[in-house]
Design a protein around this motif. Sequence first.
Motif, PDB file in Angstrom:
ATOM      1  N   TYR A   1      -7.631 -10.073   3.079  1.00  5.31           N
ATOM      2  CA  TYR A   1      -7.074  -9.360   4.230  1.00  5.31           C
ATOM      3  C   TYR A   1      -6.569  -7.980   3.825  1.00  5.31           C
ATOM      4  O   TYR A   1      -6.708  -7.016   4.586  1.00  5.31           O
ATOM      5  CB  TYR A   1      -5.967 -10.173   4.914  1.00  5.31           C
ATOM      6  CG  TYR A   1      -6.538 -11.097   5.965  1.00  5.31           C
ATOM      7  CD1 TYR A   1      -6.545 -10.736   7.299  1.00  5.31           C
ATOM      8  CD2 TYR A   1      -7.104 -12.316   5.623  1.00  5.31           C
ATOM      9  CE1 TYR A   1      -7.087 -11.547   8.271  1.00  5.31           C
ATOM     10  CE2 TYR A   1      -7.656 -13.145   6.571  1.00  5.31           C
ATOM     11  CZ  TYR A   1      -7.651 -12.758   7.894  1.00  5.31           C
ATOM     12  OH  TYR A   1      -8.208 -13.561   8.847  1.00  5.31           O
TER      13      TYR A   1
ATOM     14  N   LEU B   1      -8.131  -4.863   5.791  1.00  6.34           N
ATOM     15  CA  LEU B   1      -7.244  -4.002   6.569  1.00  6.34           C
ATOM     16  C   LEU B   1      -7.200  -2.573   6.026  1.00  6.34           C
ATOM     17  O   LEU B   1      -7.072  -1.613   6.803  1.00  6.34           O
ATOM     18  CB  LEU B   1      -5.846  -4.614   6.635  1.00  6.34           C
ATOM     19  CG  LEU B   1      -5.779  -5.876   7.496  1.00  6.34           C
ATOM     20  CD1 LEU B   1      -4.522  -6.672   7.186  1.00  6.34           C
ATOM     21  CD2 LEU B   1      -5.858  -5.528   8.971  1.00  6.34           C
TER      22      LEU B   1
ATOM     23  N   ASP C   1      -2.672   3.115  14.904  1.00  4.75           N
ATOM     24  CA  ASP C   1      -3.545   2.027  14.455  1.00  4.75           C
ATOM     25  C   ASP C   1      -3.666   2.030  12.937  1.00  4.75           C
ATOM     26  O   ASP C   1      -3.603   0.972  12.294  1.00  4.75           O
ATOM     27  CB  ASP C   1      -4.943   2.149  15.078  1.00  4.75           C
ATOM     28  CG  ASP C   1      -4.907   1.999  16.582  1.00  4.75           C
ATOM     29  OD1 ASP C   1      -4.269   1.056  17.079  1.00  4.75           O
ATOM     30  OD2 ASP C   1      -5.535   2.841  17.254  1.00  4.75           O
TER      31      ASP C   1
ATOM     32  N   HIS D   1      -2.517  -0.919  10.406  1.00  3.05           N
ATOM     33  CA  HIS D   1      -3.437  -1.543   9.456  1.00  3.05           C
ATOM     34  C   HIS D   1      -2.928  -1.444   8.018  1.00  3.05           C
ATOM     35  O   HIS D   1      -3.017  -2.403   7.251  1.00  3.05           O
ATOM     36  CB  HIS D   1      -4.835  -0.931   9.576  1.00  3.05           C
ATOM     37  CG  HIS D   1      -5.513  -1.277  10.854  1.00  3.05           C
ATOM     38  ND1 HIS D   1      -6.205  -0.360  11.602  1.00  3.05           N
ATOM     39  CD2 HIS D   1      -5.598  -2.449  11.536  1.00  3.05           C
ATOM     40  CE1 HIS D   1      -6.696  -0.952  12.682  1.00  3.05           C
ATOM     41  NE2 HIS D   1      -6.335  -2.221  12.659  1.00  3.05           N
TER      42      HIS D   1
ATOM     43  N   SER E   1       0.075  -3.812   7.641  1.00  2.00           N
ATOM     44  CA  SER E   1      -0.407  -5.188   7.593  1.00  2.00           C
ATOM     45  C   SER E   1      -1.090  -5.479   6.255  1.00  2.00           C
ATOM     46  O   SER E   1      -0.937  -6.568   5.691  1.00  2.00           O
ATOM     47  CB  SER E   1      -1.386  -5.455   8.738  1.00  2.00           C
ATOM     48  OG  SER E   1      -0.759  -5.296   9.985  1.00  2.00           O
TER      49      SER E   1
ATOM     50  N   TYR F   1      -2.197 -10.796  15.651  1.00  2.00           N
ATOM     51  CA  TYR F   1      -3.476 -10.127  15.847  1.00  2.00           C
ATOM     52  C   TYR F   1      -4.357 -10.854  16.852  1.00  2.00           C
ATOM     53  O   TYR F   1      -5.056 -10.223  17.648  1.00  2.00           O
ATOM     54  CB  TYR F   1      -4.203  -9.943  14.508  1.00  2.00           C
ATOM     55  CG  TYR F   1      -3.864  -8.640  13.826  1.00  2.00           C
ATOM     56  CD1 TYR F   1      -2.567  -8.370  13.403  1.00  2.00           C
ATOM     57  CD2 TYR F   1      -4.829  -7.669  13.601  1.00  2.00           C
ATOM     58  CE1 TYR F   1      -2.250  -7.179  12.778  1.00  2.00           C
ATOM     59  CE2 TYR F   1      -4.512  -6.470  12.970  1.00  2.00           C
ATOM     60  CZ  TYR F   1      -3.227  -6.232  12.573  1.00  2.00           C
ATOM     61  OH  TYR F   1      -2.912  -5.046  11.958  1.00  2.00           O
TER      62      TYR F   1
ATOM     63  N   ASP G   1      -3.019  -9.957  20.174  1.00  2.00           N
ATOM     64  CA  ASP G   1      -3.374  -8.572  20.466  1.00  2.00           C
ATOM     65  C   ASP G   1      -4.821  -8.477  20.944  1.00  2.00           C
ATOM     66  O   ASP G   1      -5.119  -7.747  21.890  1.00  2.00           O
ATOM     67  CB  ASP G   1      -3.156  -7.705  19.227  1.00  2.00           C
ATOM     68  CG  ASP G   1      -3.244  -6.226  19.533  1.00  2.00           C
ATOM     69  OD1 ASP G   1      -2.371  -5.734  20.280  1.00  2.00           O
ATOM     70  OD2 ASP G   1      -4.171  -5.574  19.021  1.00  2.00           O
ATOM     71  N   GLY G   2      -5.705  -9.212  20.296  1.00  2.00           N
ATOM     72  CA  GLY G   2      -7.109  -9.220  20.710  1.00  2.00           C
ATOM     73  C   GLY G   2      -7.297  -9.815  22.097  1.00  2.00           C
ATOM     74  O   GLY G   2      -8.094  -9.323  22.894  1.00  2.00           O
TER      75      GLY G   2
ATOM     76  N   GLY H   1      -4.010  -3.279  23.566  1.00  5.89           N
ATOM     77  CA  GLY H   1      -3.267  -4.259  22.797  1.00  5.89           C
ATOM     78  C   GLY H   1      -1.787  -3.961  22.844  1.00  5.89           C
ATOM     79  O   GLY H   1      -1.356  -2.959  23.396  1.00  5.89           O
TER      80      GLY H   1
ATOM     81  N   ASN I   1     -12.539  -5.681  20.738  1.00  4.49           N
ATOM     82  CA  ASN I   1     -11.451  -6.606  20.438  1.00  4.49           C
ATOM     83  C   ASN I   1     -11.833  -7.677  19.433  1.00  4.49           C
ATOM     84  O   ASN I   1     -10.963  -8.399  18.937  1.00  4.49           O
ATOM     85  CB  ASN I   1     -10.957  -7.255  21.737  1.00  4.49           C
ATOM     86  CG  ASN I   1     -10.262  -6.245  22.597  1.00  4.49           C
ATOM     87  OD1 ASN I   1      -9.154  -5.822  22.294  1.00  4.49           O
ATOM     88  ND2 ASN I   1     -10.916  -5.804  23.654  1.00  4.49           N
TER      89      ASN I   1
ATOM     90  N   HIS J   1      -9.799  -8.003  15.978  1.00  2.00           N
ATOM     91  CA  HIS J   1      -8.486  -8.649  16.048  1.00  2.00           C
ATOM     92  C   HIS J   1      -8.622 -10.124  16.404  1.00  2.00           C
ATOM     93  O   HIS J   1      -7.875 -10.955  15.885  1.00  2.00           O
ATOM     94  CB  HIS J   1      -7.579  -7.932  17.036  1.00  2.00           C
ATOM     95  CG  HIS J   1      -6.963  -6.704  16.470  1.00  2.00           C
ATOM     96  ND1 HIS J   1      -5.696  -6.298  16.789  1.00  2.00           N
ATOM     97  CD2 HIS J   1      -7.426  -5.779  15.593  1.00  2.00           C
ATOM     98  CE1 HIS J   1      -5.414  -5.179  16.135  1.00  2.00           C
ATOM     99  NE2 HIS J   1      -6.462  -4.844  15.407  1.00  2.00           N
TER     100      HIS J   1
ATOM    101  N   GLY K   1      -7.433 -12.388  13.425  1.00  2.00           N
ATOM    102  CA  GLY K   1      -6.264 -13.156  13.834  1.00  2.00           C
ATOM    103  C   GLY K   1      -6.556 -14.639  13.907  1.00  2.00           C
ATOM    104  O   GLY K   1      -5.774 -15.463  13.429  1.00  2.00           O
TER     105      GLY K   1
END
Length: 135
Positions: A11, A15, A44, A48, A51, A77, A80-81, A90, A114, A117, A121
């Motif tokens: 991740y 990210l 954004d 990222h 995260s 996430y 958000d998606g 989001g 989307n 995410h 997520g």
Amino acid sequence: MTRLRYICFGYFVALMIAASVNYIPGLTDDEGLAFGIFALDLYDDALHVASALWALIAGLVSHRAARTFLILFGAAYLGDGVFGFFTGWGYLDLGIFTNESLGMDWSLPRLFANLPHLALGGFALWAGVTETGGK
């Protein structure tokens, strides 16, 4: 080293790549859309990077920290998606608070915008919830 800790490292990489998309020539079009689908801005990119650093730290600290990251990050996430799919915006970048809803749209561009995410997520949440042992 446990599987969840390795997932956190994955991740981190994913990210950081997402944060760098705007800065790689050829990945954005003349309108500033990444891959011609969605726009990424400074908020954004900051989200990222933050995260990614959270994922890296969690992966370095412990299995428990990695699991906590995956569950919390995954829920945030994925949600958000889902919001992005239904409203066009989001909440992690505060878009639903600063923009008027675009309404429901079942188009492929909305899905593709989307999907990152939703996928990141969903997988993170699944991994964090289903694996409790330090394997």
